[in-house]
Design an enzyme around this catalytic site. Structure first.
Site, PDB file in Angstrom:
ATOM      1  N   GLY A 229       0.523  -1.259   0.410  1.00  0.00           N
ATOM      2  CA  GLY A 229      -0.365   0.707   0.090  1.00  0.00           C
ATOM      3  C   GLY A 229       0.632   1.584   0.152  1.00  0.00           C
ATOM      4  O   GLY A 229       2.110   1.428  -0.177  1.00  0.00           O
ATOM      5  N   SER A 230       0.395   2.255   0.690  1.00  0.00           N
ATOM      6  CA  SER A 230       1.165   3.309   0.912  1.00  0.00           C
ATOM      7  C   SER A 230       2.262   3.991   1.485  1.00  0.00           C
ATOM      8  O   SER A 230       2.136   2.932   2.516  1.00  0.00           O
ATOM      9  CB  SER A 230       0.389   4.844   1.344  1.00  0.00           C
ATOM     10  OG  SER A 230      -0.585   4.453   1.865  1.00  0.00           O
ATOM     11  N   GLU A 249       5.872  -3.548   0.565  1.00  0.00           N
ATOM     12  CA  GLU A 249       5.796  -3.352  -1.048  1.00  0.00           C
ATOM     13  C   GLU A 249       5.112  -1.512  -0.465  1.00  0.00           C
ATOM     14  O   GLU A 249       3.813  -2.126  -0.576  1.00  0.00           O
ATOM     15  CB  GLU A 249       5.550  -3.900  -1.510  1.00  0.00           C
ATOM     16  CG  GLU A 249       5.484  -4.010  -3.183  1.00  0.00           C
ATOM     17  CD  GLU A 249       5.033  -3.261  -3.697  1.00  0.00           C
ATOM     18  OE1 GLU A 249       5.595  -2.320  -3.730  1.00  0.00           O
ATOM     19  OE2 GLU A 249       3.649  -3.931  -3.827  1.00  0.00           O
ATOM     20  N   LEU A 250       5.639  -0.310  -0.864  1.00  0.00           N
ATOM     21  CA  LEU A 250       5.164   0.630  -1.026  1.00  0.00           C
ATOM     22  C   LEU A 250       5.342   1.082  -2.381  1.00  0.00           C
ATOM     23  O   LEU A 250       4.946   0.710  -3.979  1.00  0.00           O
ATOM     24  CB  LEU A 250       6.026   1.599  -0.008  1.00  0.00           C
ATOM     25  CG  LEU A 250       5.801   0.850   1.557  1.00  0.00           C
ATOM     26  CD1 LEU A 250       6.763   1.597   2.250  1.00  0.00           C
ATOM     27  CD2 LEU A 250       4.745   0.233   2.255  1.00  0.00           C
ATOM     28  N   CYS A 287       1.836   0.442  -8.229  1.00  0.00           N
ATOM     29  CA  CYS A 287       2.884   1.013  -8.242  1.00  0.00           C
ATOM     30  C   CYS A 287       4.127   1.267  -9.020  1.00  0.00           C
ATOM     31  O   CYS A 287       4.852   1.977  -9.233  1.00  0.00           O
ATOM     32  CB  CYS A 287       3.472  -0.008  -6.895  1.00  0.00           C
ATOM     33  SG  CYS A 287       2.391   0.497  -5.400  1.00  0.00           S
ATOM     34  N   GLU A 381       3.474  10.102  -6.090  1.00  0.00           N
ATOM     35  CA  GLU A 381       3.062   8.729  -6.873  1.00  0.00           C
ATOM     36  C   GLU A 381       1.647   8.927  -7.164  1.00  0.00           C
ATOM     37  O   GLU A 381       0.733   9.439  -5.970  1.00  0.00           O
ATOM     38  CB  GLU A 381       3.322   7.467  -5.760  1.00  0.00           C
ATOM     39  CG  GLU A 381       2.648   6.457  -7.016  1.00  0.00           C
ATOM     40  CD  GLU A 381       2.548   4.650  -6.239  1.00  0.00           C
ATOM     41  OE1 GLU A 381       2.639   3.799  -6.766  1.00  0.00           O
ATOM     42  OE2 GLU A 381       2.251   5.101  -4.720  1.00  0.00           O
TER      43      GLU A 381
END
Length: 481
Positions: A229-230, A249-250, A287, A381
């Site tokens: 996520g963020s 996992e950003l 992402c 992002e």
């Protein structure tokens, strides 16, 4: 009347006292209703997972592998049904949704294969010094404990698979929390797991709202957290539980570098097509979607119009239509945020070459140049179908531009030169460098994760299995080595 979907509590279906509506971001229709577990039911799931952890860790490899194989095969059989469900709850164009199911099929198959060869152990002679004479060390890996998997909305099936499959492969119980906006795909995995012989309590799929997540994160019986996520939420989780093992996992703002040697018409057509496709697939909600193009000055002026034409050729519309390339974002609020960031950049001096318009939750595929370095669009992002293009002089300046970001997930480098590829691999501060293509390429068996604020740890089945386990050494004494 839309039926209410039960959640999965310790391997069985259950319902709570409240219901969550799941609606389509395309047309707002009700896709389904999902039962929300009570606090007592969440406690029951966690307690069951904690209680079964030793039994599950000792489960024979063939049992775990058979369960994973079963899920993989059943996903194949139900591909079209599940793809339509993903498209409905997520707004993902059906062609991309079908691809996501195919990837989840592979994830469970890879996990079954890894489960069969996992933990054979590594033997090490210790008699290299006199004090180790007659001694042999055998190192094996064992689960760290129950895994809390927190999945995002953008790949509602495959990123759930990336939490569940490695956990089952190593014998670690897992509590999966799918995204509240897209819980139905995760519940499908519960249906398929319920058809297997895995121990009761070894897995649960809990459709809890985000405001219940902190209690799960803090629970000491869940020592491993895998979050996608963020960066804001991910690092808040890590900061709140510094003694837990967190895989994060950003975000990213993926760059595609087009260097001077990638200069033929065929080269530039390929680069433009790939850039246009993968800045807009999933509505840009990936992402590793292409957010930045960094083009050498010798090719920039020929490449830019090709990119604009390829972006304008992207078909935006109903995600259930096989011709649609770009569907809506996950919500109208998400589209409004993208709109605000683009407007800010234009007001700051950026040039809008394509797109820049919003219709409800849909944002048109967009290309900008001359974006100010301090614009939000340049620093954060975007997670939407927006692409910026920048001209640079040479490889050194190009690589510096890639690294001029707080993120470092993946980068794409369009070059034919092997030496350049190796220089990129050394110089770029990212978790993955894709040569000859966009940063959006991911094979589900490869190590996947980032540097800097793009996260810690790695996904990819075998690498997640390492993340969920730790090494334990056994020393045997008195052996005739």
């Amino acid at each position: 009347m839309t039926s209410t979907h039960a959640f999965w509590l310790a391997g069985r279906q259950a319902t709570g006292e409240t219901v969550l509506d799941v609606t389509s971001p395309w047309d707002g229709r009700l896709v389904g209703k999902v039962s929300v577990p009570t606090a007592d039911q969440v406690e029951e799931a966690v307690a069951a997972a904690y209680a079964v952890r030793d039994e599950f860790a000792a489960t024979p490899a063939h049992v775990r592998a058979a369960a994973l194989d079963h899920v993989s095969k059943r996903l194949v059989e139900r591909t079209e049904e599940i793809a339509q469900l993903i498209s409905a709850e997520n707004g993902k164009p059906i062609k991309w949704a079908r691809g996501e199911v195919g990837r989840a099929v592979s994830v469970f198959r890879f996990a079954a294969e890894e489960a069969r060869r996992f933990n054979g152990g590594e033997a090490q002679r210790l008699d290299t010094d006199a004090g180790g004479q007659g001694r042999l060390a055998l190192t094996r890996r064992f689960p760290k404990g129950v895994v809390l998997g927190i999945a995002p909305f953008n790949f509602p099936l495959n990123l759930c698979a990336h939490k569940i499959a490695p956990a089952i492969a190593v014998g670690a119980p897992i509590i999966l929390k799918p995204a509240p906006a897209t819980p139905l795909s995760g519940l499908i995995l519960g249906e398929l797991l319920a058809e297997t012989d895995l121990p009761a309590g070894s897995w649960s799929v809990l459709t809890v709202p985000n405001d219940q997540m902190p209690a799960l994160v803090q629970d000491e019986r869940l020592p491993v957290i895998s979050f996608t996520g963020s960066d804001k939420v991910g690092y808040a989780i890590m900061d709140s539980v510094p003694r837990k093992h967190c895989t994060l996992e950003l975000g990213g703002n993926g760059a595609a570098v087009v260097l001077a040697d990638f200069a033929s018409e065929q080269d530039l057509d390929w680069a433009a097509t790939r850039i246009a496709t993968f800045s807009n697939y999933q509505g840009g909600q990936s992402c590793i979607s292409v957010q930045r193009v960094i083009a050498d000055a010798t090719v920039h002026d020929r490449l830019l119009p090709k990119i604009v034409a390829a972006v304008e050729a992207q078909v935006t519309g109903d995600p259930s239509d096989a011709a649609t390339d770009v569907g809506p974002l996950v919500s109208e609020d998400a589209a409004k945020r993208v709109e605000a960031w683009v407007d800010e950049a234009v007001q700051g001096g950026a040039k809008l070459l394509a797109g820049g318009k919003r219709d409800g939750a849909t944002y048109a595929p967009t290309v900008l140049t001359d974006v100010p370095a301090d614009a939000t669009l340049a620093c954060e992002e975007v997670f939407g179908p927006v692409l910026t293009v920048k001209k640079v002089d040479g490889e050194t300046e190009a690589f510096a531009a890639v690294n001029d970001s707080k993120y470092g997930l993946q980068a794409g480098v369009f070059t034919h030169d092997v030496q350049t590829a190796f220089r990129a691999h050394r110089a770029l501060e990212v978790g993955g460098v894709i040569v000859g293509d966009v940063p959006s390429y991911r094979a589900d068996q490869m190590p996947y994760g980032g540097a800097k604020q793009s996260g810690v740890g790695r996904e990819g089945v075998a690498f997640a299995m390492d993340d969920y386990t730790y090494e334990r050494v056994l020393v045997l004494t008195g052996l005739a080595l």
